[in-house]
Structures are given as C-alpha cells and as structure tokens.
Design an enzyme around this catalytic site. Structure first.
Site, PDB file in Angstrom:
ATOM      1  CG  HIS A 118      -3.187   3.303   2.280  1.00 19.40           C
ATOM      2  ND1 HIS A 118      -3.610   2.911   1.206  1.00 19.40           N
ATOM      3  CD2 HIS A 118      -3.058   2.130   3.144  1.00 19.40           C
ATOM      4  CE1 HIS A 118      -4.003   1.488   1.271  1.00 19.40           C
ATOM      5  NE2 HIS A 118      -3.716   1.254   2.517  1.00 19.40           N
ATOM      6  CB  CYS A 172      -0.797   0.047   1.335  1.00 25.43           C
ATOM      7  SG  CYS A 172      -2.049  -1.359   1.274  1.00 25.43           S
ATOM      8  CG  ASN A 198      -6.564  -0.795   1.583  1.00 29.40           C
ATOM      9  OD1 ASN A 198      -6.115  -0.571   0.584  1.00 29.40           O
ATOM     10  ND2 ASN A 198      -5.942  -1.349   2.601  1.00 29.40           N
TER      11      ASN A 198
HETATM   12  O1  UT7 Z   1      -3.217  -1.245   3.912  1.00 24.49           O
HETATM   13  C1  UT7 Z   1      -3.418  -1.562   5.188  1.00 24.49           C
HETATM   14  C2  UT7 Z   1      -4.413  -2.794   5.396  1.00 24.49           C
HETATM   15  N1  UT7 Z   1      -4.998  -3.108   6.565  1.00 24.49           N
HETATM   16  C3  UT7 Z   1      -5.510  -2.357   7.404  1.00 24.49           C
HETATM   17  O2  UT7 Z   1      -5.701  -1.124   7.310  1.00 24.49           O
HETATM   18  C4  UT7 Z   1      -6.074  -2.732   8.503  1.00 24.49           C
HETATM   19  C5  UT7 Z   1      -6.086  -1.851   9.696  1.00 24.49           C
HETATM   20  N2  UT7 Z   1      -7.082  -2.283  10.852  1.00 24.49           N
HETATM   21  C6  UT7 Z   1      -8.415  -1.855  10.806  1.00 24.49           C
HETATM   22  O3  UT7 Z   1      -8.946  -1.306   9.685  1.00 24.49           O
HETATM   23  C7  UT7 Z   1      -9.363  -2.699  11.933  1.00 24.49           C
HETATM   24  O4  UT7 Z   1      -8.468  -3.196  12.750  1.00 24.49           O
HETATM   25  C8  UT7 Z   1     -10.262  -3.493  11.483  1.00 24.49           C
HETATM   26  C9  UT7 Z   1     -11.371  -2.793  10.482  1.00 24.49           C
HETATM   27  C10 UT7 Z   1      -9.773  -4.613  10.436  1.00 24.49           C
HETATM   28  C11 UT7 Z   1     -10.969  -4.199  12.353  1.00 24.49           C
HETATM   29  O5  UT7 Z   1     -11.496  -3.305  13.249  1.00 24.49           O
HETATM   30  P1  UT7 Z   1     -11.237  -3.249  14.804  1.00 24.49           P
HETATM   31  O6  UT7 Z   1     -12.087  -2.376  15.530  1.00 24.49           O
HETATM   32  O7  UT7 Z   1      -9.841  -3.499  15.102  1.00 24.49           O
HETATM   33  O8  UT7 Z   1     -12.011  -4.755  15.286  1.00 24.49           O
HETATM   34  P2  UT7 Z   1     -11.428  -6.162  15.979  1.00 24.49           P
HETATM   35  O9  UT7 Z   1     -10.561  -6.827  14.879  1.00 24.49           O
HETATM   36  O10 UT7 Z   1     -10.764  -5.725  17.173  1.00 24.49           O
HETATM   37  O11 UT7 Z   1     -12.726  -6.719  16.242  1.00 24.49           O
HETATM   38  C12 UT7 Z   1     -13.873  -6.372  17.084  1.00 24.49           C
HETATM   39  C13 UT7 Z   1     -14.879  -7.425  16.962  1.00 24.49           C
HETATM   40  C14 UT7 Z   1     -14.433  -8.828  17.091  1.00 24.49           C
HETATM   41  O12 UT7 Z   1     -15.677  -9.629  17.668  1.00 24.49           O
HETATM   42  P3  UT7 Z   1     -15.439  -9.555  19.594  1.00 24.49           P
HETATM   43  O13 UT7 Z   1     -14.191 -10.773  19.631  1.00 24.49           O
HETATM   44  O14 UT7 Z   1     -15.376  -8.509  19.980  1.00 24.49           O
HETATM   45  O15 UT7 Z   1     -16.820 -10.671  19.653  1.00 24.49           O
HETATM   46  C15 UT7 Z   1     -14.450  -9.517  15.744  1.00 24.49           C
HETATM   47  O16 UT7 Z   1     -14.802 -10.646  15.511  1.00 24.49           O
HETATM   48  O17 UT7 Z   1     -15.714  -7.052  15.594  1.00 24.49           O
HETATM   49  C16 UT7 Z   1     -15.593  -8.747  15.197  1.00 24.49           C
HETATM   50  N3  UT7 Z   1     -15.507  -8.545  13.584  1.00 24.49           N
HETATM   51  C17 UT7 Z   1     -16.568  -8.311  12.769  1.00 24.49           C
HETATM   52  N4  UT7 Z   1     -17.962  -8.318  12.964  1.00 24.49           N
HETATM   53  C18 UT7 Z   1     -18.805  -8.017  12.061  1.00 24.49           C
HETATM   54  C19 UT7 Z   1     -14.528  -8.564  12.824  1.00 24.49           C
HETATM   55  N5  UT7 Z   1     -14.568  -8.149  11.368  1.00 24.49           N
HETATM   56  C20 UT7 Z   1     -15.906  -8.144  11.512  1.00 24.49           C
HETATM   57  C21 UT7 Z   1     -16.906  -7.973  10.237  1.00 24.49           C
HETATM   58  N6  UT7 Z   1     -18.159  -7.981  10.753  1.00 24.49           N
HETATM   59  N7  UT7 Z   1     -16.355  -7.953   9.047  1.00 24.49           N
END
Ligand code: UT7
Length: 336
Positions: free
Chosen positions: A259, A116, A289
């Site tokens: 980005h 990226c 993205n």
């Molecule tokens: O170019 C770089 C590419 N990568 C990135 O930019 C990634 C950067 N990271 C992020 O943007 C965020 O970390 C994410 C959007 C990927 C995830 O958001 P988050 O607020 O960090 O969520 P999390 O991974 O801490 O998950 C929170 C909850 C979890 O459930 P529990 O354990 O709290 O019950 C996940 O299982 O959200 C759940 N979850 C979802 N729920 C519904 C994770 N993905 C999803 C989903 N839909 N798609």
C-alpha cells in the site's frame, strides 16, 4: 455447484486517475508546508484530485473497462464485481452504478469497506466465490476519492492523500496453477482511533421528547506517528507469517507491492526482508495515498510498462484504518 480444481488466474488490470494534479508547491499555498518537507517525509511530489464532473463511479468504471479490455472479456460475461471503497458516491453502495455503467448486466455487484486494506480484502473475498465454483469471472476494483474527506487546513494529513482507481480481473481455471498462493487478513478495532472518519454527533428533535441523529461525516482524523509505527511493525510481521506459511523465500519474490502510504514505510519493510529497493514498486510520488486504489493502480502501471511479467510472483500488503491489514501472495498470469 462444480468445484474448481485448478485455481484462480489474474488475467487483466486497469486503472484511472482524475485529470487535476496538485503539486506540493500548490498545497503550500493553502497550508504551511513545503515541497522539501513532503518529499523527504513521505516521498510524495503530487497527487490527483477529482474536480467538477469527476466522481468515484466514473473513476471505478474507467479502471474496470481497461481491465476488461486487457482480459479480453465482454462485460456481460462478468459474474461478480466487488468495489473496495470507503468513499462511495452513494452510502448505499456504488458498485451497482459501476456495474450498470460498464454493462455487466449479469454480474452481482457490491461494495466492501476496509479502508486502505480494502483491495486485498476484496481480492480474497472474490477468490472465495471463484474457488467454490459459484462464479467464474470476477472484477475487483479498488477506488477512493479521499480528497472529499480531507481537512485541507490540516497539514499533518492533507499532504498525503489523492484520488484514483484500479481493477484486476480474476478468473477461475480448471487447469494450471493457482494465481493466489496465500493470504492473511487482520483487524484490530481497539486501535481504530488512530485513523478514522467518524460520523458527526448531531442529535435533533423529532417529536415529543424523542430525538434522531442527523447523518454526516467529519473529516479524516489521523495520528500520523501512531499509524506509521503500526505499519512498520505489522506489515513485516504479516508478510513474514505469510511467507513462512506458504514456504516461500523472500529471495524468490519478483516484486514487493505495498500500500502506497509513505516511501519510508516501503523502504523499512524492504530492509526488514533484505529485498533490494529496485524490487519495491512505488508510484506514490505521483499519486500520494489513494487508499483502496494504491495496490491495483501500482500493479496496473507495472504490468503496462512491462516490469511485472507473466509468471512473476508478487508479495503485497495493505494496511490502514480499522485498523485493518493484510497480505497476499499472487502470480500474474496475464490475458489467457
Ligand atoms: O493509509 C494509511 C494512512 N496514513 C499513513 O500512512 C500515515 C503514516 N504516518 C506518516 O506517514 C507520518 O507520520 C507523517 C508523514 C504523517 C508525518 O511524518 P512524521 O515524520 O511522523 O512527522 P511528525 O508528525 O512527527 O511531525 C514532525 C514535525 C512536527 O513539527 P515539530 O512538532 O517537530 O515542530 C509537525 O508539526 O513536522 C511538522 N509537520 C509538518 N511540517 C511541514 C507535520 N506535517 C507537516 C507538513 N509540513 N505537512
């Protein structure tokens, strides 16, 4: 070789996206997620996905043609084409195919991979050629088709990515200011496992006791929260370093062009610099993205709708797999 005394002018931009749009609700038919979760946690509403007959070379060529058209350049006057991509159609490189499709017969063309951050890395690479005087006209393309490598059953990553391409035409100029005011690029392979797309470990018999490895990639592996923390820590830090080293105050920036990974990352970086949110360019709601394409795709949209105007000062930062990250300060010149 003549040394260029002036600098670099950014004189054209273009972009392209595939025709298929995939909404959050449609993704919810495949994995357990919701439009509400995706929009509030990422800012994404939909993304474009290459369908049958579409590919990276097609997207990159289309973005390249519109940048050439805006710059008013005939493709045969191009000296250099750099394609920033992690998802080439051909592992040996896709830039030469784009060069052929756009008819840039005298240009040298090659791929550059920095995930990226790739577009900024490629822009800085092109600038080195332009500054030495070895090339006069360069086209930098950022294009990715990450949806090829997404695990569509992994809701923690599949909601984020889309396909797209963008391009910027850069020209060496003897007179006038320098359109690329400064840059900083960084890598840290020791943290690479937060986000990668590794080869399969696949060993097969060859002859006698010898083995060979069969090539093939896995799907995108990502620790979202770790990448999030990396981005909100490193992006403000590198931008601050760049602003300090160039003596540019954040109040004088016209636009912050980051980005497009997550709206929460964009907002956090803007808050750190006290940059009003209306100066932060964002289109990730429509495209998600698109990896190396996000920066030129956003740039082109804002040039074409008149938000970015001639002389505007833009601070940009890319970050992602590698890990890699970078920042650049540039000024839009527009067609000469
Ligand atoms: O170019 C770089 C590419 N990568 C990135 O930019 C990634 C950067 N990271 C992020 O943007 C965020 O970390 C994410 C959007 C990927 C995830 O958001 P988050 O607020 O960090 O969520 P999390 O991974 O801490 O998950 C929170 C909850 C979890 O459930 P529990 O354990 O709290 O019950 C996940 O299982 O959200 C759940 N979850 C979802 N729920 C519904 C994770 N993905 C999803 C989903 N839909 N798609």
């Amino acid at each position: 070789m003549p040394e260029i005394k002036g600098g670099i002018a950014l004189v054209g931009s273009g972009s392209a996206t595939p025709s298929q749009r995939l909404t959050n609700d449609q993704l919810g038919l495949r994995v357990e997620t919701s439009d509400e979760w995706i929009r509030t946690r990422t800012g994404i509403s939909e993304r474009c996905v290459c369908g049958a007959g579409e590919n990276l070379v097609g997207l990159g060529s289309s973005a390249a043609r519109s940048a050439l058209e805006m710059a008013g350049w005939d493709s045969c006057t191009l000296d250099l084409v750099i394609l920033a991509t992690s998802t080439p159609d051909d592992l040996f490189g896709s830039a030469p195919q784009i060069q052929a499709q756009i008819g840039a017969s005298k240009a040298v063309a090659f791929d550059l991979t920095a995930a990226c951050s790739g577009f900024l890395f490629a822009m800085v690479t092109a600038a080195q050629y332009l500054r030495t005087g070895s090339v006069r006209r360069a086209l930098v393309i950022g294009a990715d088709q990450l949806t090829r490598w997404v695990d569509w059953d992994d809701r923690t990553s599949c909601v984020l990515f889309g396909d797209g391409a963008g391009a910027i035409a850069m020209e060496a100029q003897e007179e006038g200011g320098d359109g690329l005011i400064g840059f900083k690029l960084k890598s840290d392979g020791s943290r690479g496992e937060c986000l990668n797309l590794p080869q399969f470990q696949n060993s097969l018999p060859l002859v006698d006791e010898k083995t060979h490895q069969k090539g093939g990639f896995s799907t995108i592996q990502m620790n979202g929260p770790e990448v999030y923390k990396f981005a909100v820590r490193e992006v403000p830090a590198i931008l601050e370093e760049l602003l300090n080293s160039t003596n540019i105050a954040s109040e004088t920036l016209d636009w912050l062009l980051l980005h497009q990974a997550n709206q929460r990352i964009l907002d956090a970086v803007a808050d750190r610099f006290d940059i009003p949110h209306n100066k932060v360019l964002s289109n990730l709601s429509k495209y998600g993205n698109t990896s190396a394409a996000t920066i030129p795709l956003m740039f082109d949209e804002a040039v074409r709708d008149g938000r970015i105007q001639q002389g505007h000062l833009i601070a940009s930062s890319g970050f992602g797999a590698g890990l890699s990250w970078g920042a650049a300060l540039f000024r839009w010149q527009g067609p000469l």
